[in-house]
Write a protein that holds these residues in place. Sequence first.
Motif, short mmCIF file in Angstrom:
data_model
loop_
_atom_site.label_atom_id
_atom_site.label_comp_id
_atom_site.label_asym_id
_atom_site.label_seq_id
_atom_site.Cartn_x
_atom_site.Cartn_y
_atom_site.Cartn_z
N ALA A 162 0.81 -1.24 0.00
CA ALA A 162 0.00 0.00 0.00
C ALA A 162 0.83 1.28 0.00
O ALA A 162 0.29 2.38 0.13
CB ALA A 162 -1.00 0.03 1.16
N ASN A 163 2.13 1.15 -0.17
CA ASN A 163 2.96 2.36 -0.22
C ASN A 163 2.49 3.33 -1.30
O ASN A 163 2.47 4.55 -1.09
CB ASN A 163 4.42 1.98 -0.49
CG ASN A 163 5.16 1.63 0.79
OD1 ASN A 163 4.57 1.62 1.86
ND2 ASN A 163 6.44 1.33 0.68
N CYS A 164 2.15 2.77 -2.45
CA CYS A 164 1.73 3.61 -3.57
C CYS A 164 0.48 4.40 -3.22
O CYS A 164 0.37 5.60 -3.49
CB CYS A 164 1.48 2.76 -4.81
SG CYS A 164 0.34 1.38 -4.50
N ALA A 165 -0.49 3.70 -2.57
CA ALA A 165 -1.76 4.35 -2.24
C ALA A 165 -1.57 5.38 -1.15
O ALA A 165 -2.20 6.44 -1.16
CB ALA A 165 -2.77 3.29 -1.81
N VAL A 166 -0.70 5.05 -0.20
CA VAL A 166 -0.46 5.96 0.93
C VAL A 166 0.13 7.28 0.45
O VAL A 166 -0.19 8.35 0.96
CB VAL A 166 0.47 5.27 1.96
CG1 VAL A 166 1.08 6.27 2.91
CG2 VAL A 166 -0.30 4.21 2.73
N VAL A 167 0.96 7.21 -0.58
CA VAL A 167 1.67 8.40 -1.02
C VAL A 167 0.98 9.10 -2.20
O VAL A 167 1.38 10.19 -2.59
CB VAL A 167 3.14 8.01 -1.34
CG1 VAL A 167 3.27 7.52 -2.77
CG2 VAL A 167 4.09 9.15 -1.03
N CYS A 168 -0.06 8.48 -2.71
CA CYS A 168 -0.74 9.07 -3.88
C CYS A 168 -1.48 10.35 -3.48
O CYS A 168 -2.41 10.31 -2.69
CB CYS A 168 -1.74 8.08 -4.48
SG CYS A 168 -2.77 8.84 -5.75
N GLN A 221 6.58 17.65 9.67
CA GLN A 221 6.57 16.38 8.94
C GLN A 221 6.59 16.63 7.44
O GLN A 221 6.59 17.78 7.01
CB GLN A 221 5.32 15.59 9.34
CG GLN A 221 5.18 15.30 10.82
CD GLN A 221 6.23 14.31 11.34
OE1 GLN A 221 6.78 13.52 10.56
NE2 GLN A 221 6.52 14.37 12.64
N SER A 222 6.58 15.55 6.68
CA SER A 222 6.43 15.69 5.22
C SER A 222 5.60 14.52 4.71
O SER A 222 5.35 13.56 5.45
CB SER A 222 7.80 15.71 4.54
OG SER A 222 8.27 14.39 4.42
N VAL A 223 5.17 14.60 3.45
CA VAL A 223 4.30 13.55 2.90
C VAL A 223 4.83 13.05 1.55
O VAL A 223 4.06 12.62 0.71
CB VAL A 223 2.83 14.03 2.76
CG1 VAL A 223 2.21 14.22 4.13
CG2 VAL A 223 2.73 15.30 1.94
N HIS A 224 6.14 13.10 1.36
CA HIS A 224 6.67 12.76 0.03
C HIS A 224 6.98 11.28 -0.13
O HIS A 224 7.19 10.81 -1.23
CB HIS A 224 7.93 13.58 -0.25
CG HIS A 224 9.09 13.19 0.63
ND1 HIS A 224 9.09 13.44 1.98
CD2 HIS A 224 10.25 12.56 0.34
CE1 HIS A 224 10.23 12.99 2.49
NE2 HIS A 224 10.95 12.45 1.52
N SER A 225 7.07 10.55 0.98
CA SER A 225 7.35 9.11 0.87
C SER A 225 6.38 8.37 1.79
O SER A 225 5.83 8.97 2.72
CB SER A 225 8.78 8.82 1.31
OG SER A 225 8.86 8.84 2.73
N PRO A 226 6.17 7.07 1.53
CA PRO A 226 5.22 6.32 2.36
C PRO A 226 5.56 6.41 3.86
O PRO A 226 4.68 6.60 4.69
CB PRO A 226 5.35 4.89 1.86
CG PRO A 226 5.86 5.03 0.46
CD PRO A 226 6.72 6.25 0.44
N ARG A 227 6.83 6.30 4.18
CA ARG A 227 7.22 6.35 5.58
C ARG A 227 6.88 7.72 6.19
O ARG A 227 6.38 7.83 7.30
CB ARG A 227 8.73 6.08 5.72
CG ARG A 227 9.17 5.84 7.15
CD ARG A 227 10.61 5.44 7.21
NE ARG A 227 11.47 6.54 6.75
CZ ARG A 227 12.78 6.61 7.01
NH1 ARG A 227 13.37 5.65 7.66
NH2 ARG A 227 13.49 7.64 6.57
N ASN A 228 7.17 8.77 5.44
CA ASN A 228 6.87 10.11 5.93
C ASN A 228 5.37 10.37 6.05
O ASN A 228 4.93 11.06 6.97
CB ASN A 228 7.53 11.17 5.04
CG ASN A 228 9.03 11.17 5.21
OD1 ASN A 228 9.74 10.46 4.51
ND2 ASN A 228 9.51 11.93 6.17
N VAL A 229 4.61 9.82 5.11
CA VAL A 229 3.15 9.99 5.20
C VAL A 229 2.64 9.35 6.48
O VAL A 229 1.83 9.93 7.21
CB VAL A 229 2.43 9.36 3.98
CG1 VAL A 229 0.92 9.43 4.15
CG2 VAL A 229 2.84 10.06 2.70
N ARG A 230 3.16 8.15 6.77
CA ARG A 230 2.70 7.44 7.98
C ARG A 230 3.09 8.22 9.23
O ARG A 230 2.31 8.33 10.18
CB ARG A 230 3.25 6.02 8.00
CG ARG A 230 2.62 5.15 6.90
CD ARG A 230 3.07 3.70 6.93
NE ARG A 230 2.33 2.93 5.95
CZ ARG A 230 2.86 2.45 4.81
NH1 ARG A 230 4.14 2.65 4.53
NH2 ARG A 230 2.11 1.77 3.98
#
Lengths: 356, 76, 260
Positions: free
Chosen positions: B56-62, C185-194
Motif C-alpha cells: 500500500a505504499n503507492c496508495a499511501v503516497v498518492c 513532517q512531510s508527505v513525500h514518501s510512504p514512511r513520511n506519510v505514515r
Amino acid sequence: MKELRLMKGNEAVAEGAIRAGADGYFGYPITPQSEVMEYLMAQQPEKRTGMVVLQAESEVAAINMVYGAASTGKRVMTSSSSPGISLMQEGISYLAGAELPCLLLNVARGGPGLGTIQPSQADYFQSVKGGGHGDYQLIVLAPSSVQEMFDFAFLGFDLAFKYRNPVLMLSDGLIGQMMEKVELCEQLPRVTHFDRSWTLTGKPDGQERNIVTSLDLDASRQEIHNQHLQEKYRQCKENEVRFELLNTDDAEYLFVAYGSSARICQKAIQLGREEGIKIGLLRPITLWPFPAKPLSELAPRMKGILSVEQSAGQMVEDVRLSAGCGVHIEHYGRMGGMIPTPEQVLENLKKLLITK
Amino acid sequence: MAKMKGAIVVDIEKCKGCEVCRVACPNDVIAIAQEVNHKGYHYAYQEHQENCVGCANCAVVCPDGVITVYKVKLSD
Amino acid sequence: MDIKDIIKPENLVYQKTPLMTDKTLSYCPGCGHGTAHRIVMEVIEEMGIQSETIGVAPVGCSVLAYDFMNVDMVGASHGRAPAVATGIKRCWPEKFVYTYQGDGDLAAIGTAETIHAANRGENITIIFINNGIYGMTGGQMAPTTLEGMKTSTSPYGRDLKSMGNPLKMTELLAQLPGTCYVSRQSVHSPRNVRRAKKAIRAAFESQKANKGLSLVEIVSNCNSGWKMEPVASNEWMVEHMFPFYPLGDLKVDGKLVNNQ
C-alpha cells in the motif's frame, strides 16, 4: 416593576446584548467605545448566561472571530469605533457575502485617519453605501438615546437572523459616552436550536456537510448568489424602514437628522418654534433602508429641508434623492469631532433656507 | 514464511500521472502508461502485478487518492 | 494467482477514506496537498469525530479544501483562519476545530492571528503546509522561501539583505506556552506519510484532551511553482528544504523536544 438603571450608552448596549441572549462578543479596545468590552468583562456574562467575551489581538482578528462564531448559528457581536470599523471592512464584506447574521456597533469618532476621539457622523457613507468590497448592504440602525443603545441590541439580533445579514448599529461618541436612565427588560434565553440548513454544528451522520463561504469561482453562480442577495435587500427595504416624526403636522421646515444630531435638532425645533418658525423633524432610525417614502411624502409640504449631520454632508445625498427636486434642501454640519449647538442649527436653518 | 500477493486498482480517470507512486513502490510494480486519460494525463498502472505484495505504499503516497490496494496471504 | 482472486472486498487493505469527497482534487499532479488532506481526513475517520469536527479553509491553493474534505467547513479570508477557528471553538468548545493553511496564509498575512491564537492556547489544531512559495497566485516569494531560491518575485534568488530571512514559524510557535504539540513532517514518501499521520493524530488527541493549540507543519513540494517534475521536486525538497526545516517533533505534551 420596571427595572431602571442609570447607564452609559456603551454600557447599555453591552447589557442589552447579554439580555438579548448573545452567545459571544469579540472586540478590541478603541476610544470612545472601550466601555462595551470593559462592561462585559466586569459582568462576567459567562457566569450570567454562558456568553463568551474575548479580547482579540486586533479589529481584524475580532471581526474574523465574529465570522467564525456566526457560522455556528450563534448570536455574536463586535464593537469598535471608526478607524477600527475601517479595519473590519473586509470581514464585514465576507459576513455579508456568506450571509452570516451578527451585530456590529460603530461608536463613531471624527476622521479621516486617526482623526479625533470626539463624536462624529462621518461614517454614514461607509455604513450605508458599502464600506467593504462588492455589492452588499448592511442593515443600519441609528440609536439616538441610551435606551435605544439597549433596545437595538435586541432589534439588531432579530433583524440579523431574520435576514441572515450583518446589522450595524451606527452610534457615535456622544451617545456612547453619555449617561441616561434606561428601562431594562427581562433576560432572554440563549438560542439552543440551530438551523441545520446553514449552520456549522458538525456534519450529522447521513446528512450533507455544510459549507460557509463567500467564494464561488463560477461567475454565473456568483451572479445568481448576488441576485439572491439583492432580492433579500429589496424585501428588507420593503419591510424594515423605521423612523420617527416630531412636530411634522404643522411644520413648514423639516430637519432630517439621526442619532445625536436628532437630539440637538429637538432643542433647535423648540427654539425655532419660540420664534414662530414651524419646524419638524424626521429622524431615520434605519439609515439603511433609508426612510425614503415618508420623506418623499413630507417634502412637498415643506418650504425647506435641512439635513443636520456631524459630517461634511453625507446623508443629505439620500435626503435629496428621496425628497426630489421640488423642495429646497441644504446641509448643515460640523466636522472632525465638533458637535453643533441647537442655536447654531437654528441659525443655519434661517441662513440657508429662510433669509436666503 | 507466508507470502503476500497484492494487487492495485488505479482510478485512471483521476490519476494525474505524477509518478510519486512509481517511485514509492519497492518492487517496481507500477509504470506510467503510454496512453492518456480524458484529462490528457499518462496514468499509472501495474505493469508487473506479479511483484506486488500489497504494501500500500503507492496508495499511501498518492496525492490524489486514486489507488485502492488488495492483498492475500498465500500459504507456502 | 489470478488478479481477480486478489481484488475482492475481503482482501481490501487500503482505499481512499469516504471522508474525502469524490471530487477530483484541484491540485497540480504530485502536489503534497492532496496527501495532506487525505491523512487529516483519515485521522478524523479513525477517531470517529466526523460529526463533531469543523474545519477552516484558508486562501491559497487550498481555498477549496471544503470541496474535498467531507466535514462541516468555513472558508476564511486570507490569513484569518486561526481567528475564525477561535470564534468557532469559543462557541463550540466541545467540538473539534482545525485550520488548514499554507505558508503565505499562516506565516505572512496571518502571522498575528497565528501567534495570538497559539499564545492564547486556543484549543484548536493547525495543519500548516509549507512549500516555500505562493502557489495559487503563480509562484511568488513566500516568508518561508529559502535563501537564494528563485520565485517569480525573487527571480534572481531570495536575497536576505533586501528580502529578509525565511521564517521558521513552527520553531517560533513551539516557544509559546499556549502550544501543546508542535511537529514538522512531510508527505513525500510512504514512511513520511505514515509519520505525518501519526503527528496529526497526536495533534487532534491533544485537542481532545484540551491541552492547547496543536500544530503540524508539513514541508511540502510545489512542483509547479518550483518549475520541476513532481518526483524531482520531492528530491529537491529533501536536499534543500529539510536541512533548513528539519523534520520531527518540536514540542510534545507542552515540553520542548531537546535542542529546540
